[in-house]
Design an enzyme around this catalytic site. Structure first.
Site, PDB file in Angstrom:
ATOM      1  N   HIS A   1      41.848 -43.456  22.418  1.00  0.00           N
ATOM      2  CA  HIS A   1      42.509 -42.235  22.524  1.00  0.00           C
ATOM      3  C   HIS A   1      40.424 -41.938  23.436  1.00  0.00           C
ATOM      4  O   HIS A   1      40.029 -40.014  22.493  1.00  0.00           O
ATOM      5  CB  HIS A   1      42.082 -41.160  20.747  1.00  0.00           C
ATOM      6  CG  HIS A   1      44.098 -40.518  21.125  1.00  0.00           C
ATOM      7  ND1 HIS A   1      44.606 -40.067  21.113  1.00  0.00           N
ATOM      8  CD2 HIS A   1      44.506 -41.514  19.863  1.00  0.00           C
ATOM      9  CE1 HIS A   1      45.290 -39.692  21.265  1.00  0.00           C
ATOM     10  NE2 HIS A   1      46.123 -41.061  20.116  1.00  0.00           N
TER      11      HIS A   1
ATOM     12  N   LYS B   1      37.496 -25.852  19.669  1.00  0.00           N
ATOM     13  CA  LYS B   1      37.211 -27.301  19.848  1.00  0.00           C
ATOM     14  C   LYS B   1      36.300 -27.606  18.581  1.00  0.00           C
ATOM     15  O   LYS B   1      35.538 -27.136  18.050  1.00  0.00           O
ATOM     16  CB  LYS B   1      37.508 -27.747  20.441  1.00  0.00           C
ATOM     17  CG  LYS B   1      36.164 -27.495  21.235  1.00  0.00           C
ATOM     18  CD  LYS B   1      36.147 -28.290  22.834  1.00  0.00           C
ATOM     19  CE  LYS B   1      36.929 -26.631  23.730  1.00  0.00           C
ATOM     20  NZ  LYS B   1      37.608 -28.401  25.042  1.00  0.00           N
ATOM     21  N   ARG B   2      36.430 -28.690  18.098  1.00  0.00           N
ATOM     22  CA  ARG B   2      35.305 -29.556  17.177  1.00  0.00           C
ATOM     23  C   ARG B   2      34.515 -29.273  17.855  1.00  0.00           C
ATOM     24  O   ARG B   2      34.785 -29.731  18.837  1.00  0.00           O
ATOM     25  CB  ARG B   2      35.932 -31.113  16.782  1.00  0.00           C
ATOM     26  CG  ARG B   2      37.025 -31.246  15.969  1.00  0.00           C
ATOM     27  CD  ARG B   2      36.774 -30.424  14.739  1.00  0.00           C
ATOM     28  NE  ARG B   2      35.942 -31.300  13.495  1.00  0.00           N
ATOM     29  CZ  ARG B   2      36.139 -32.043  12.653  1.00  0.00           C
ATOM     30  NH1 ARG B   2      37.431 -32.847  12.169  1.00  0.00           N
ATOM     31  NH2 ARG B   2      34.786 -33.099  12.051  1.00  0.00           N
TER      32      ARG B   2
ATOM     33  N   LYS C   1      31.462 -32.477  23.707  1.00  0.00           N
ATOM     34  CA  LYS C   1      32.138 -31.167  24.679  1.00  0.00           C
ATOM     35  C   LYS C   1      31.097 -29.930  24.962  1.00  0.00           C
ATOM     36  O   LYS C   1      31.551 -28.697  25.451  1.00  0.00           O
ATOM     37  CB  LYS C   1      33.394 -30.200  23.179  1.00  0.00           C
ATOM     38  CG  LYS C   1      33.783 -31.812  22.780  1.00  0.00           C
ATOM     39  CD  LYS C   1      34.329 -30.993  21.731  1.00  0.00           C
ATOM     40  CE  LYS C   1      36.081 -32.341  20.798  1.00  0.00           C
ATOM     41  NZ  LYS C   1      36.695 -31.708  22.046  1.00  0.00           N
TER      42      LYS C   1
ATOM     43  N   THR D   1      44.395 -31.307  24.968  1.00  0.00           N
ATOM     44  CA  THR D   1      45.469 -30.749  24.596  1.00  0.00           C
ATOM     45  C   THR D   1      44.945 -29.388  24.817  1.00  0.00           C
ATOM     46  O   THR D   1      45.850 -28.433  25.039  1.00  0.00           O
ATOM     47  CB  THR D   1      46.121 -30.664  23.789  1.00  0.00           C
ATOM     48  OG1 THR D   1      45.129 -31.154  22.477  1.00  0.00           O
ATOM     49  CG2 THR D   1      47.017 -32.374  23.904  1.00  0.00           C
TER      50      THR D   1
ATOM     51  N   LYS E   1      46.961 -25.496  26.827  1.00  0.00           N
ATOM     52  CA  LYS E   1      47.286 -24.072  26.031  1.00  0.00           C
ATOM     53  C   LYS E   1      47.031 -23.161  26.551  1.00  0.00           C
ATOM     54  O   LYS E   1      48.051 -22.189  25.993  1.00  0.00           O
ATOM     55  CB  LYS E   1      47.143 -24.675  24.359  1.00  0.00           C
ATOM     56  CG  LYS E   1      47.984 -25.458  23.315  1.00  0.00           C
ATOM     57  CD  LYS E   1      47.216 -26.255  22.155  1.00  0.00           C
ATOM     58  CE  LYS E   1      47.589 -27.309  21.508  1.00  0.00           C
ATOM     59  NZ  LYS E   1      46.679 -28.082  20.465  1.00  0.00           N
TER      60      LYS E   1
END
Length: 843
Positions: free
Chosen positions: A378, A569-570, A575, A677, A681
């Site tokens: 992952h 998101k986290r 990110k 992911t 969405k």
């Protein structure tokens, strides 16, 4: 401006939620009242909203039970190959609405609850999220369970029943504060304890080498108590099982001969044993080598493997053997999928069972193990890779350490036969990393001990093959595969966005819910004026609804005509929430510099949790909230720019925010986000994506056409080239005046006048040791955001792009992902056989 539908208008829509038959409605009302009375021991005079929620949950659960029992009976008779998905996280969210949808009961329940003078949506809001996950990896496991049931696979999810899930996040004075998530406080109507399947798990002790082979003795025993949760497929009468283990101290715990002196203390010490399943570790993409975590990893694996072997031995074998004794056929009947390296101990544990208990020889045991296990990688971030100190294994799992050493010896023998004298290769490929302390590389253990290894998006799977596992790929290239992640369209379209699901079904029928590729039929309507209007109207309704929710919960008023620009998101440096923030401040400065210019208004929402020990990102949250304070209270800006921090982002909040988004922020440095992911969405729910060519964004752009996304920034090759040259952030700071202004504002205390140097560490990081090269993508990001604002001024063209995105999102169903795992890794075929429902007598 469109207004939300009234209750009566909603009732008139007979939609994909199933038709409310009169008989069903009467039956549900009856069952509801029966549960209120007999299960909750309340009457309508004293019942609270929570009682009503539980009465409804038990009513809906009753409809699952017959199908659940029948599904398990069907598997016993047919004896299919069984899939076991092992994960330390299952981020399930709420269960009630999903169960009603998958059983086709939603409209009947809606009508019944309405007739009882209650509001279904209000009751749904009472349910606690099952927050047994951190983010993507845990939510993926939940989507996979939904797809495996909907595809009729005989599948089981195995994990830990954490007493406390991911912490609840409060924002206090702009800082993240963690609160324990006591999600079981009121009880969980969806689980069934199974004490009759309680199993022992061993820790510590020592290994005795006897004539009959190795024996692990003098161990401490902890009991694993299973709790089963039903997993219904979509309208196919299949109900699979998620089995979560809870730690229990045995009754003689600490009361053995030597400790009888202090009976009270011994009973109190039972808590120490039961701490194993107390709390989820709140780290996303970060390895914390704590002994309790290693205990959790072994606990779930040891209990699960005993369960798998028991089921293998006792299941019908062609209808002849009452009991299976040979393990020859084990890989034909059992598949084990490892969700990252967290359950990697399944490999040495299965070896231990086969060698020490079932008495197979090493070669046969190893062949069975490799053919049974498969591993999903992952992440490629080095700080996320699990590397356990050998001394921890010596103490906690001495027999497993011996087995790992032997696996490694044979593995390195094989490699040196192919590459004689290549000592550096042997060092790189060893399961054991030399150093102080010596460590076990769990990813290497997984690769060596599995017959298939996969990444989770095409670009990630390539990076895996060419970097992290390059040496292994050289030797066994056929072992490596790609399985691009997906999301379940039941929860992430039908449940969260019924308005959109309805107008899609009106155009193309309802089959898209189980075959998402059918969405490409929407391309026929991309120029259909009425359809364009309908899509825009649904989006506007969702935005109004979310705006009303924010006003109610957080007392913030936002402009529903603005672009809803969302990054949820986290919170993690890779990110790049900081890149988003630099755009916010740049946009703010432009409005102040030219207040009479016609800017496209925006509401920028950022949400997500930070690992409690990750100080840099907790500082980033404080920076975002501090900028929000200034921007939101500047009269010059008005409602042209608002910055909202979405507190306590979780599955149930995602279900509200995703349908309301116009713009989805997917802006990680190329090569760092394995898949993502959330990006899928947003795409499915009619937002446009601004993003880098990273993770699944690459495949989204391929499906929809790059011109229908806002793609910017460095590609993986550019990042690699920059790493070779060296990244110099200072050079961008000195060359780009707007960037310089933004950074000077942050470092001079413009946003925190009372503590001007509060963000010194963030500024230093960005200027001198930013691994994720925020400044390198700044200019491209800002000019891409200008394109977003320009297009939004043309609602028709914007909506056409939206339609092209929805139409192209079919690939990103987890049904497609799971079909690929089934055929290419597990060796089973998805089935559309509908098990007869409980009210139909069996042949």
């Amino acid at each position: 401006m469109a207004t939300p539908l009234t209750d009566t208008e909603k009732r008139k829509q007979i939609s994909v939620r199933g038709i409310a038959g009169l008989g069903d409605v009467a039956e549900i009302k009856k069952s509801f009242n029966r549960h209120l009375h007999f299960t909750l021991v309340k009457d309508r005079n004293v019942a609270t909203p929570r009682d009503y929620y539980f009465a409804l949950a038990h009513t809906v659960r009753d409809h699952l039970v017959g199908r659940w029992i029948r599904t398990q009976q069907y598997y016993y008779e047919k004896d299919p190959k069984r899939i076991h998905y092992l994960s330390l996280e299952f981020y399930m969210g709420r269960t009630l609405q999903n169960t009603m949808i998958n059983l086709g009961l939603q409209n009947a329940c809606d009508e019944a609850i309405y007739q009882l003078g209650l509001d279904l949506e209000e009751l749904e809001e009472i349910e606690e999220d099952a927050g047994l996950g951190n983010g993507g990896l845990g939510r993926l496991a939940a989507c996979f369970l939904d797809s495996m049931a909907s595809l009729g696979l005989a599948a089981y999810g195995y994990g830990i029943r954490y007493e406390f899930g991911i912490f609840n996040q409060k924002i206090t004075n702009g800082w993240q504060v963690e609160e324990a998530d006591d999600w079981l406080r009121y009880g969980n109507p969806w689980e069934k304890a199974r004490p009759e399947y309680m199993l022992p798990v061993h820790f510590y002790g020592r290994v005795e080498n006897t004539a009959e082979g190795a024996k692990w003795v003098d161990t401490q025993i902890i009991l694993a108590m299973p709790y089963d949760t039903p997993v219904p497929g979509y309208k196919n009468n299949t109900v699979n099982t998620m089995r979560l283990w809870s730690a229990k101290a045995p009754n003689d715990f600490n009361l053995q001969e030597f400790n009888v002196g202090d009976y009270i203390q011994a009973v109190l010490d039972r808590n120490l044993a039961e701490n194993i399943s107390r709390v989820l570790y709140p780290n996303d993409n970060f390895f914390e080598g704590k002994e309790l975590r290693l205990k959790q990893e072994y606990f779930v694996v040891a209990a699960t493997l005993q369960d798998i072997v028991r089921r293998f031995k006792s299941s019908r074998f062609g209808c002849r053997d009452p009991v299976r004794t040979s393990f020859e056929t084990f890989p034909e009947k059992v598949a084990i999928q490892l969700n990252d390296t967290h359950p990697a101990l399944a490999i040495p544990e299965l070896m231990r069972i086969l060698l020490d208990i079932e008495k197979l020889d090493w070669e046969k045991a190893w062949e069975v193990t490799v053919q049974t296990c498969a591993y999903t990688n992952h992440t490629v971030l080095p700080e996320a890779l699990e590397r356990w100190p050998v001394y921890m294994f010596e103490k906690l799992l001495p027999r497993h350490l011996e087995i790992i050493y032997e696996i490694n010896r044979r593995h390195l023998d094989k490699i040196s036969a192919v590459y004689p004298g290549d000592w550096d290769r042997l060092r790189r490929m060893s399961l054991i990393e030399e150093g102080d302390p010596k460590r076990i590389n769990m990813a290497h253990l997984c690769v060596v001990g599995s017959h298939a290894v996969n990444g989770v998006a095409r670009i990630h799977s390539e990076i895996v093959k060419t970097t992290v596992f390059k040496d292994f790929c050289d030797v066994e290239p056929d072992k490596f595969q790609n399985k691009t992640n997906g999301i379940t369209p039941r929860r992430w379209l039908l449940l969260c966005n019924p308005g959109l699901a309805d107008i899609i079904a009106e155009k193309i029928g309802e089959d898209f819910l189980t075959d998402l590729y059918q969405l490409n039929k929407l391309l026929d309507f991309v120029d259909d004026e009425a359809f364009i209007r309908d899509i825009a109207k649904v989006k506007q309704e969702n935005k109004l609804k979310f705006a009303a929710y924010l006003e109610k919960e957080y007392k913030v008023k936002i402009n529903p005509d603005s672009i809803f620009d969302i990054q949820v998101k986290r919170i993690h440096e890779y990110k790049r929430q900081l890149l988003n923030l630099l755009h916010i401040i740049t946009f703010y400065n432009r409005i102040r510099k030219d207040p009479n210019k016609n800017f496209t208004p925006r509401t920028i929402m950022i949400g997500g949790k930070a690992a409690p020990g990750y100080n840099m990102v907790k500082m980033i949250i404080k920076l975002i909230t501090s900028v929000g304070e200034v921007v939101n209270n500047d009269p010059v800006v008005g409602d042209r720019l608002k910055v909202i921090y979405l507190e306590n982002y979780r599955v149930s909040l995602a279900e509200k925010v995703v349908p309301a988004a116009d713009l989805s922020e997917q802006i990680s440095t190329a090569g760092t986000e394995a898949s993502g992911t959330g990006n899928m969405k947003f795409m499915l729910n009619g937002a446009l994506t601004i993003g880098t060519m990273d993770g699944a964004n690459v495949e989204m752009a391929e499906e929809a056409g790059e011109e229908n996304l806002f793609i910017f920034g460095m590609r993986v090759e550019d990042v690699e080239a920059m790493d070779r040259r060296g990244y110099n952030a200072k050079e961008y700071y000195e060359r780009i005046p707007e960037l310089q202004q933004v950074m000077d504002q942050i470092s001079s205390g413009f946003f925190t006048p009372r503590e001007p140097d509060m963000f010194k560490d963030v500024v230093d990081m960005l200027l001198y040791h930013d691994r994720f090269k925020v400044f390198a993508d700044y200019e491209a990001y800002i000019s891409c955001q200008e394109k977003v604002s320009d297009l939004y001024k043309n609602p028709k063209e914007w909506t056409k792009k939206v339609i092209r995105n929805i139409a192209a999102s079919g690939k990103f169903s987890s049904d497609r992902t799971i079909s690929e795992y089934a055929r290419e890794i597990w060796g089973v075929e998805p089935s559309d056989v509908k098990i007869p429902p409980p009210n139909v007598p069996r042949e």
